[in-house]
Design a protein around this motif. Structure first.
Motif, mmCIF file in Angstrom:
data_model
loop_
_atom_site.group_PDB
_atom_site.id
_atom_site.type_symbol
_atom_site.label_atom_id
_atom_site.label_comp_id
_atom_site.label_asym_id
_atom_site.label_seq_id
_atom_site.Cartn_x
_atom_site.Cartn_y
_atom_site.Cartn_z
ATOM 1 N N LEU A 1 0.741 -1.181 -0.056
ATOM 2 C CA LEU A 1 -0.026 -0.125 -0.030
ATOM 3 C C LEU A 1 0.942 1.278 -0.042
ATOM 4 N N PRO A 2 0.485 2.401 -0.672
ATOM 5 C CA PRO A 2 -0.764 2.365 -1.187
ATOM 6 C C PRO A 2 -0.784 2.267 -2.656
ATOM 7 N N TYR A 3 0.191 1.420 -3.140
ATOM 8 C CA TYR A 3 0.206 1.113 -4.603
ATOM 9 C C TYR A 3 -0.977 0.115 -4.873
ATOM 10 N N ASP A 4 -1.487 0.288 -6.126
ATOM 11 C CA ASP A 4 -2.430 -0.585 -6.998
ATOM 12 C C ASP A 4 -1.552 -1.150 -7.793
ATOM 13 N N VAL A 5 -1.003 -2.181 -7.748
ATOM 14 C CA VAL A 5 0.002 -2.882 -8.879
ATOM 15 C C VAL A 5 -0.855 -3.978 -9.832
ATOM 16 N N GLN A 6 -0.686 -3.718 -11.115
ATOM 17 C CA GLN A 6 -1.266 -4.434 -11.996
ATOM 18 C C GLN A 6 -0.362 -4.941 -13.145
ATOM 19 N N ILE A 7 -0.666 -6.082 -13.696
ATOM 20 C CA ILE A 7 0.043 -6.443 -15.005
ATOM 21 C C ILE A 7 -0.797 -5.972 -16.224
ATOM 22 N N ILE A 8 -0.112 -4.991 -17.148
ATOM 23 C CA ILE A 8 -0.923 -4.531 -18.267
ATOM 24 C C ILE A 8 -0.318 -4.928 -19.555
ATOM 25 N N ASP A 9 -1.147 -4.349 -20.443
ATOM 26 C CA ASP A 9 -0.510 -4.935 -22.010
ATOM 27 C C ASP A 9 0.043 -3.821 -22.550
ATOM 28 N N GLU A 10 0.343 -3.700 -23.767
ATOM 29 C CA GLU A 10 1.036 -2.571 -24.596
ATOM 30 C C GLU A 10 -0.064 -1.569 -24.736
ATOM 31 N N ASN A 11 -1.294 -1.578 -24.454
ATOM 32 C CA ASN A 11 -2.025 -0.743 -24.688
ATOM 33 C C ASN A 11 -2.986 -0.176 -23.282
ATOM 34 N N GLY A 12 -2.335 -0.741 -22.249
ATOM 35 C CA GLY A 12 -2.504 -0.081 -20.975
ATOM 36 C C GLY A 12 -3.388 -0.981 -20.533
ATOM 37 N N ASN A 13 -4.066 -1.990 -21.025
ATOM 38 C CA ASN A 13 -5.505 -2.822 -20.342
ATOM 39 C C ASN A 13 -4.836 -3.825 -19.291
ATOM 40 N N ILE A 14 -5.456 -4.039 -18.231
ATOM 41 C CA ILE A 14 -5.048 -4.774 -17.243
ATOM 42 C C ILE A 14 -5.155 -6.234 -17.741
ATOM 43 N N LEU A 15 -4.353 -7.121 -17.459
ATOM 44 C CA LEU A 15 -4.298 -8.349 -18.042
ATOM 45 C C LEU A 15 -4.913 -9.501 -16.703
ATOM 46 N N PRO A 16 -5.403 -10.520 -17.007
ATOM 47 C CA PRO A 16 -5.894 -11.431 -15.891
ATOM 48 C C PRO A 16 -4.712 -11.922 -15.195
ATOM 49 N N PRO A 17 -4.962 -12.666 -14.063
ATOM 50 C CA PRO A 17 -3.891 -13.455 -13.406
ATOM 51 C C PRO A 17 -3.401 -14.583 -14.395
ATOM 52 N N GLY A 18 -1.961 -14.748 -14.130
ATOM 53 C CA GLY A 18 -1.417 -15.863 -14.850
ATOM 54 C C GLY A 18 -0.942 -15.272 -16.463
ATOM 55 N N LYS A 19 -1.477 -14.148 -16.691
ATOM 56 C CA LYS A 19 -0.825 -13.585 -18.052
ATOM 57 C C LYS A 19 0.387 -12.623 -17.704
ATOM 58 N N GLU A 20 1.281 -13.002 -18.515
ATOM 59 C CA GLU A 20 2.479 -12.098 -18.506
ATOM 60 C C GLU A 20 2.258 -10.603 -19.162
ATOM 61 N N GLY A 21 2.890 -9.641 -18.531
ATOM 62 C CA GLY A 21 2.901 -8.276 -19.200
ATOM 63 C C GLY A 21 3.720 -7.345 -18.387
ATOM 64 N N GLU A 22 3.531 -6.294 -18.382
ATOM 65 C CA GLU A 22 4.338 -5.319 -17.744
ATOM 66 C C GLU A 22 3.924 -4.912 -16.539
ATOM 67 N N ILE A 23 4.857 -4.942 -15.447
ATOM 68 C CA ILE A 23 4.446 -4.351 -14.059
ATOM 69 C C ILE A 23 4.041 -3.021 -14.285
ATOM 70 N N ALA A 24 2.946 -2.565 -13.685
ATOM 71 C CA ALA A 24 2.447 -1.294 -13.765
ATOM 72 C C ALA A 24 1.758 -0.859 -12.336
ATOM 73 N N LEU A 25 1.940 0.515 -12.181
ATOM 74 C CA LEU A 25 1.103 1.130 -10.858
ATOM 75 C C LEU A 25 0.062 1.910 -11.275
ATOM 76 N N ARG A 26 -1.134 1.786 -10.680
ATOM 77 C CA ARG A 26 -2.091 3.119 -10.942
ATOM 78 C C ARG A 26 -1.963 4.312 -10.701
ATOM 79 N N LEU A 27 -1.892 5.245 -11.689
ATOM 80 C CA LEU A 27 -1.616 6.897 -11.422
ATOM 81 C C LEU A 27 -2.740 7.520 -11.253
ATOM 82 N N LYS A 28 -4.019 6.863 -12.062
ATOM 83 C CA LYS A 28 -5.333 7.896 -11.906
ATOM 84 C C LYS A 28 -6.197 7.073 -11.325
#
Ligand code: ATP
Ligand code: MG
Length: 565
Positions: free
Chosen positions: A382-409
């Motif tokens: 906390l307070p980070y909301d960490v997600q795995i996202i794709d090249e367009n900034g969409n959140i990927l489901p668990p188990g899918k590899e992508g880029e580690i990202a933190l919600r800014l907005k």
């Protein structure tokens, strides 16, 4: 001492000093940031008060040793007194003003902590660098930051002198040494004659406090600017739940003074919790000194880079009886599961890994009380909301590899860096849609644990498969012949690119037959992980290229493979 960050107490219409509970609530997004905040005034001086009233154990705030019998122990009260004197040195004879940038290139000596706190008290922007920097590195830092002052120890003087004529903004050179030097002010001399009367500046909580240079693993270090609160309040939960610190603890965080890890483990997280920061001068890392220190001093908490644990598990650790050690941490680089298992088997202690960046601090961690999944970096902090996202900034489901990202907005977390100084393009390039992208690839599992794959640039694509170097390196290190390895892509006429492993052999295997060993290692990797990811090429090397922080520079090896300079 008057605290600067205060809330207007609703019932009494009085200003109440901030408490640790307030800091926690701010990190949990249950409370907003106060307008003003200063770590020296609002945290350190508060602990000094608690020392007086007996609300804090008689544990030093800083405990420094050099292995030669010299020792320094400061209470928070003493740290306060001495840092006020240091603050007066910076503002009076050095002529520095709030907002000025100060480059501080000192080894692990107590003055580093004094200058750090003195900068907080005066609103100066602290910019640490390691004494291992060369003249060109110092030039880059001084020019890029337009630093007004450099504080350095004597070993750094020749390098500074060789480039100082190219730094028009630099006004003051302050030397921390018992000797004197032409053209340099002497910290020791000025310190003796300076008063300890100083009132802490009422800094805004978003006012710049420090600039940390990134490690430069992938190029020139970037200047990540942090605010008073991003560092000063942002590490509250990390100190409490990852480092598991209380005011009675003694933490030894082995980090060069130049890196954010020193700030995290040896300043902010620890002192927020009122714990004692232990420091060993240790100019060069040495496993014997290291192990002796753990057996001699009542250190409860240890934090170090994976590379140190990789070296330690090569030793017979069962022979050592650590005095008080109970909690061990690592971060900065991926920790191979094999090293974690060996550490556990030999010491009986878990290893709690954290994952972070200079820009944003600790993002994920195995926090105390959480089940550790070997090989995972733990869950979001906390307070980070960490997600795995794709090249367009969409959140990927668990188990899918992508880029580690933190919600800014919609709101940018307060503990983010404010920017890369004077580099709006690089700052903007970190944003994708609603997210900040770390530049690292990973996977989140359905329990919310994060698994590191590799730096986005380090991922190898061979015959259509995406291969993360960390997985292959972790498989290799399971083999007794491997002390360390780095896995990179290498050109191949048919496959485009293939996996190549650079391997440092462990002592008993140094003179083994290389062809046989190559086959044995390839065989081992095929059995241990996805067979397509085995290294088709293996090269044995005496050592790996590393950053000064000890991180493997895969890009150097990769560029060499591809004939790039
Ligand atoms: P530069 O950005 O200048 O190339 P750098 O990224 O190495 O250098 P730092 O901010 O010191 O500079 O390091 C952050 C990076 O270190 C992360 O982005 C990640 O790649 C790596 N890292 C840190 N902790 C871990 C960890 N626990 N597991 C895997 N990688 C980690
Ligand atoms: Mg980076």
């Amino acid at each position: 001492a008057k605290p600067t960050g205060r809330y207007l107490h609703k019932d009494h219409q009085l200003w109440a000093p901030l408490t640790l509970a307030d800091f926690e609530a701010i990190n949990r997004c249950e409370k907003s940031l106060p307008k003003n905040f200063n770590f020296a005034g609002d945290v350190l001086d508060q602990w000094s008060q608690k020392e007086k009233t007996g609300e804090r154990p008689a544990n030093p705030a800083l405990w420094w040793v050099n292995g030669k019998g010299d020792e320094v122990k400061w209470s928070f009260e003493e740290l306060g007194f001495l840092s006020r004197k240091a603050a007066n040195v910076l503002t009076k004879p050095c002529g520095l003003k709030r907002g000025d940038r100060v480059a501080v290139i000192l080894p692990r000596i107590p003055e580093w902590w004094l200058i750090n706190v003195a900068c907080m008290r005066t609103g100066l922007v602290f910019m640490p660098g390691t004494t291992q920097l060369r003249a060109k590195d110092i030039l880059y830092r001084l020019r890029a930051s337009k630093a007004k002052c450099i504080v350095a120890s004597e070993e750094v003087v020749p390098a500074v002198e060789s480039i100082v004529s190219e730094c028009p903004d630099l006004k003051t050179k302050l030397l921390v040494s018992p000797c004197s030097q032409n053209g340099w002010l002497s910290f020791q001399e000025l310190f003796q004659s300076t008063s300890a009367e100083h009132s802490c500046v009422e800094t805004g909580s978003q006012e710049p406090m420090a600039i940390y240079f990134t490690s430069g693993t992938t190029g020139s270090p970037k200047m990540a600017q942090h605010s008073q609160s991003s560092l000063g309040i942002g590490y509250t939960l990390c100190g409490r739940y990852w480092l598991d610190l209380k005011s009675s603890d003694i933490i030894w965080n082995i980090s060069d003074t130049g890196w954010i890890k020193a700030a995290i483990g040896s300043v902010f997280s620890s002192w927020l919790q009122g714990a004692c920061v232990f420091v060993h001068r240790m100019a060069q890392f040495d496993t014997d000194t290291f192990l002796d220190t753990l057996t001699t001093y009542p250190i409860t908490t240890l934090c170090s880079a994976p590379t140190v644990y990789r070296m330690l598990v090569q030793k017979d650790l069962k022979r050592y009886k650590f005095k008080k050690l109970r909690h061990c941490l690592t971060g900065g680089e991926p920790l191979n599961p094999e090293v974690l298992e060996q550490w556990k088997a030999q010491t009986g202690l878990e290893l709690y890994e954290g994952y972070g960046q200079t820009e944003v601090g600790i993002i994920c961690a195995n926090q105390k009380g959480q089940e550790i999944k070997s090989g995972s970096m733990g869950k979001a902090v906390l307070p980070y909301d960490v997600q795995i996202i794709d090249e367009n900034g969409n959140i990927l489901p668990p188990g899918k590899e992508g880029e580690i990202a933190l919600r800014l907005k919609s709101t940018r977390p307060f503990c983010f860096f404010s920017e890369y100084v004077d580099n709006p393009e690089k700052t903007a390039a970190t944003v994708r849609g609603d997210f900040y992208v770390t530049g690292d690839r990973g996977v989140m599992d359905s329990d919310g644990y994060f698994w590191f794959v590799g730096r986005a640039d380090d991922v190898i694509i061979s015959s259509g498969y995406r291969i993360g170097p960390f997985e292959v390196e972790s498989a290799l290190i399971e083999h007794p012949a491997v002390a360390e390895s780095a896995v990179v892509s290498s050109p191949d006429p048919i496959r485009g690119e293939v996996v190549k492993a650079f391997v440092v052999l462990s002592a008993p295997f140094k003179s083994s037959n290389p062809e046989k060993l190559t086959l044995a290692l390839q065989d081992h990797v095929k059995k241990s992980t996805a067979p397509y990811s085995y290294p088709r090429k293996v090269e044995f090397v005496p050592e790996l290229p590393k950053t000064i922080t000890g991180k493997i520079k895969r890009n150097v090896l990769r560029d060499h493979e591809w004939g790039r300079t």
